[in-house]
Write a protein that holds these residues in place. Structure first.
Motif: not given
Ligand SMILES: [Zn+2]
Length: 226
Positions: A32-34, A4-10, A36-41
């Motif tokens: 690249t973060h996006i 579970a990704v915890k640290f996002h770009p903001g 790996l991260c459904p939330h930020c997608q």
């Molecule tokens: Zn994210």
């Protein structure tokens, strides 16, 4: 295993990403973060939709820029599933090999990783440079099990995106998809634990400054990182 990704770009970085105002290297880390991260997608999609409707109200001249941007965004997102009709359904598996290990690389990085320079290894740390602009240093950073990166502060911004494995510093624990952003005020000593190594994407806007240990000893490492 999904982490579970915890640290996002903001939010600010995400907005700038969607507006296309980030440098290519920072945008790469966010993209690249996006991956790996459904939330930020989802967030990116929402911001993209908002941004699109705002641009539609602007002058034709601005809309030209918007078209350029839309093309760029298409280019970036064309590597994502569902949007690329010409792409094979199955994800192309781009991997890197280091220290006898094979790591799968997120889509946003696959193009650059194919142009990586050779791995340079120092102790349990290995780095391979990726193509970047003059003022930024982008690299893959591999940290073997039970290895500590010497304590350092940052002359500029340091972004570290965990691609695989797990790394720890004074502020916490970071797994795949977590994005650490350190400013010149931050000092930290990242390390891995004895049971797990770590592969990261590192984006540096200035050389690291090591704070501890023999300067003579660390100088090569500073060179090595930058
Ligand atoms: Zn994210």
């Amino acid at each position: 295993m999904t982490h579970a990704v915890k640290f996002h770009p903001g939010m600010m970085l995400m907005e700038q990403y969607v507006e296309g105002t980030l440098s290519a290297e920072v945008a790469l880390a966010v993209a690249t973060h996006i991956d790996l991260c459904p939330h930020c997608q989802h967030l990116c999609q929402d911001l993209h939709n908002d941004h699109g409707s705002q641009l539609a109200k602007l002058s034709p001249e601005m809309n030209n820029n918007a078209d350029d941007f839309a093309q760029m965004l298409d280019f970036i997102t064309s590597q994502q599933p569902n949007t690329a009709s010409h792409a094979p359904k199955q994800q192309e598996s781009v991997t890197v090999n280091v220290n006898g290990r094979e790591f799968r690389i997120p889509r946003a990085l696959s193009r650059l990783v194919s142009q990586q320079s050779k791995w340079l290894q120092l102790g349990g740390i290995a780095t391979a440079k990726l193509p970047a602009g003059e003022k930024t240093h982008v690299s893959l950073l591999y940290i073997d099990k039970g290895t500590e990166v010497p304590n350092h502060s940052h002359l500029g911004m340091e972004m570290t995106l965990v691609l695989s494995g797990r790394i720890y510093d004074e502020s916490g624990e970071y797994g795949a998809g977590d994005l650490l952003i350190n400013s010149p005020d931050d000092t930290h000593t990242p390390h891995t634990r004895a049971d797990e190594d770590c592969l990261c994407l590192s984006v540096l806007s200035a050389p690291l400054k090591f704070n501890k240990g023999l300067v003579r000893l660390l100088n090569p490492l500073q060179q090595f990182f930058y």
